[in-house]
Design a protein around this motif. Sequence first.
Motif, PDB file in Angstrom:
ATOM      1  N   UNK A 145       0.788  -1.221   0.000  1.00 53.01           N
ATOM      2  CA  UNK A 145       0.000   0.000   0.000  1.00 53.01           C
ATOM      3  C   UNK A 145       0.823   1.274   0.000  1.00 53.01           C
ATOM      4  N   UNK A 146       2.141   1.166   0.213  1.00 56.37           N
ATOM      5  CA  UNK A 146       2.990   2.354   0.178  1.00 56.37           C
ATOM      6  C   UNK A 146       3.310   2.729  -1.262  1.00 56.37           C
ATOM      7  N   UNK A 147       3.825   3.930  -1.451  1.00 57.55           N
ATOM      8  CA  UNK A 147       4.075   4.469  -2.797  1.00 57.55           C
ATOM      9  C   UNK A 147       5.569   4.497  -3.083  1.00 57.55           C
ATOM     10  N   UNK A 148       5.941   3.908  -4.207  1.00 62.39           N
ATOM     11  CA  UNK A 148       7.324   3.905  -4.684  1.00 62.39           C
ATOM     12  C   UNK A 148       7.425   4.862  -5.862  1.00 62.39           C
ATOM     13  N   UNK A 149       8.290   5.856  -5.751  1.00 62.47           N
ATOM     14  CA  UNK A 149       8.515   6.798  -6.837  1.00 62.47           C
ATOM     15  C   UNK A 149       9.812   6.477  -7.555  1.00 62.47           C
ATOM     16  N   UNK A 150       9.741   6.339  -8.873  1.00 61.05           N
ATOM     17  CA  UNK A 150      10.913   5.990  -9.664  1.00 61.05           C
ATOM     18  C   UNK A 150      11.209   7.126 -10.630  1.00 61.05           C
ATOM     19  N   UNK A 151      12.396   7.697 -10.502  1.00 65.26           N
ATOM     20  CA  UNK A 151      12.821   8.812 -11.346  1.00 65.26           C
ATOM     21  C   UNK A 151      13.768   8.262 -12.406  1.00 65.26           C
ATOM     22  N   UNK A 152      13.270   8.199 -13.638  1.00 69.75           N
ATOM     23  CA  UNK A 152      14.017   7.577 -14.723  1.00 69.75           C
ATOM     24  C   UNK A 152      13.484   6.174 -14.957  1.00 69.75           C
ATOM     25  N   UNK A 153      12.684   6.018 -16.021  1.00 73.15           N
ATOM     26  CA  UNK A 153      11.971   4.749 -16.213  1.00 73.15           C
ATOM     27  C   UNK A 153      12.543   3.973 -17.391  1.00 73.15           C
ATOM     28  N   UNK A 154      13.857   3.737 -17.325  1.00 73.50           N
ATOM     29  CA  UNK A 154      14.512   2.888 -18.307  1.00 73.50           C
ATOM     30  C   UNK A 154      14.484   1.445 -17.860  1.00 73.50           C
ATOM     31  N   UNK A 155      15.459   0.670 -18.316  1.00 74.76           N
ATOM     32  CA  UNK A 155      15.476  -0.765 -18.013  1.00 74.76           C
ATOM     33  C   UNK A 155      15.512  -1.032 -16.512  1.00 74.76           C
ATOM     34  N   UNK A 157      14.861   1.127 -13.981  1.00 72.30           N
ATOM     35  CA  UNK A 157      13.677   1.670 -13.329  1.00 72.30           C
ATOM     36  C   UNK A 157      12.479   0.740 -13.467  1.00 72.30           C
ATOM     37  N   UNK A 158      12.312   0.149 -14.645  1.00 73.31           N
ATOM     38  CA  UNK A 158      11.208  -0.789 -14.859  1.00 73.31           C
ATOM     39  C   UNK A 158      11.382  -2.044 -14.003  1.00 73.31           C
ATOM     40  N   UNK A 205      16.341   6.764  -7.722  1.00 81.33           N
ATOM     41  CA  UNK A 205      16.823   7.553  -8.856  1.00 81.33           C
ATOM     42  C   UNK A 205      17.499   6.660  -9.890  1.00 81.33           C
ATOM     43  N   UNK A 206      17.092   6.832 -11.154  1.00 78.09           N
ATOM     44  CA  UNK A 206      17.682   6.045 -12.242  1.00 78.09           C
ATOM     45  C   UNK A 206      17.892   6.888 -13.489  1.00 78.09           C
ATOM     46  N   UNK A 207      18.225   8.149 -13.289  1.00 79.84           N
ATOM     47  CA  UNK A 207      18.472   9.058 -14.399  1.00 79.84           C
ATOM     48  C   UNK A 207      19.953   9.068 -14.756  1.00 79.84           C
ATOM     49  N   UNK A 208      20.272   9.370 -16.020  1.00 81.26           N
ATOM     50  CA  UNK A 208      21.682   9.553 -16.380  1.00 81.26           C
ATOM     51  C   UNK A 208      22.193  10.858 -15.797  1.00 81.26           C
ATOM     52  N   UNK A 209      23.493  10.978 -15.647  1.00 79.00           N
ATOM     53  CA  UNK A 209      24.075  12.235 -15.174  1.00 79.00           C
ATOM     54  C   UNK A 209      24.456  13.071 -16.388  1.00 79.00           C
ATOM     55  N   UNK A 210      23.604  14.014 -16.695  1.00 79.20           N
ATOM     56  CA  UNK A 210      23.815  14.955 -17.785  1.00 79.20           C
ATOM     57  C   UNK A 210      23.614  16.354 -17.211  1.00 79.20           C
ATOM     58  N   UNK A 211      23.977  17.406 -17.951  1.00 80.94           N
ATOM     59  CA  UNK A 211      23.864  18.757 -17.370  1.00 80.94           C
ATOM     60  C   UNK A 211      22.506  19.057 -16.743  1.00 80.94           C
TER      61      UNK A 211
END
Length: 334
Positions: A145-155, A157-158, A205-211
Motif C-alpha cells: 500500500x505504500x508508494x514507490x517513486x521511480x525517477x528515470x523509467x529505463x530498463x 527503473x522498470x 533515482x535512475x536518471x543519467x548524469x547529464x547537465x
Amino acid sequence: MTKKVLITDYVWPSVEPEKTVLAKADATLIIAPNGDESTLINLAKDVDGILTCFAKVTDKVVESAEKCVVIGRYGVGVDNIAVDKATQQGIVVTYVPDYCVDEVSDHVIGLILAWNRRIVLFDRVTKNKGWGVEGLGMRMMRLRGKVMGIVGFGRIGRAVADKARGFGMTILASDPVVDAESMERGGAKKVEMDELLRASDFISLHSPLIPSTIHMIGRKELAVMKSEAFIVNAARGGLIDEDALFEALEAGSIAGAGLDVVEDVAPPLDHRLIQHENIIVTPHTAFFSQEAVLELEERAAGEVAKVFQSEMPDNVVNSEVLSRNNLRATGLDL
C-alpha cells in the motif's frame, strides 16, 4: 598488424575475458598503472582502442589518442568520457546499456528493505549490546500500500517497479522521454516530478548524469518530500546535492537515504554522508555479481573487437560520428 587496446582501470579480479575476446580481433591489452590524466595521455598516443570503467577519458586524452578508432565504456553511463571530443575526432564511442539490470534493481530493493526493517540497526545493536536492547520504538512501515517513486523509467527503473509491485507497492514514475502508455505497460503511473516527490514513501533515482540532471534532487525537492521518505541513489552521485541532503537529514525533513554512489568517487572515511546514522551506504557495488561482471567484460571488449573487424557495434553512443568524413573506423555498415 596487431592492434593495441588501453584499459584505463577496472575493479574485477582480472582482464582475462577481455584478453580472450580481443585476441580474436588480433588485439593485445595495455593496462594503465593508474587513471591519472597525464598517465592516460601518454599511454593513449599509440593505441587503437580504449576501454574505461571509472577513469576520466578527458578531452586531452582523446586528443592524444591519434590512432584510436573506438572508445568503449564498461557500463551504462558515459559521463566520464569526452564524447563530443571523440565525435569531433571521428572516434566511435560504445557502451553496454543493458547489463546489471537485475543486480541494481535487487540492490535498490535490498536498501529499502534494510532501511524499513531496520536490519542494519538491529544487527549492529544485537551484536554490540545484546538481544532485545534496542526496543521497537522506531518507525517501521508495512510496504503493502505504500508508494514507490521511480525517477528515470529505463530498463533498471522498470525492473525496480516490477519488484516493488511484488511487495504490494503503488508505482509512480517520472521521466521526460517515456510516455504514459509505456509507463502504464510497465506497471507505473506517469506523474510530474513534484507530484512524485510529494506522494512517495520511497524514491529511487535512475536518471543519467547529464547537465540537466546534476543536483536534480536539491533543497527544493527535498523540502516537499514526506518526513518519513527514504531516497535511494544507485545511479550517479551527482544527481543529489549532498549539502542539501545532509541538511534535510539533520533537520529531519526526510527520514533517510540509501546511497551506492556519492559525488566523490573515492570518498574519505569521515565523509559526513557515509557516517550519517540515517544513511545506509554501499561502495558502488549495486552493479556487481560474478555473472554481471563477466557479461560486462565480454560485451565491452566485444564492442571494441567489432569495430576492429569492421563490424557495426551493438551500442554506439555517438551515432552521428558514423556519417562524419573523418570517421576513423573503416567498413562500418551505415
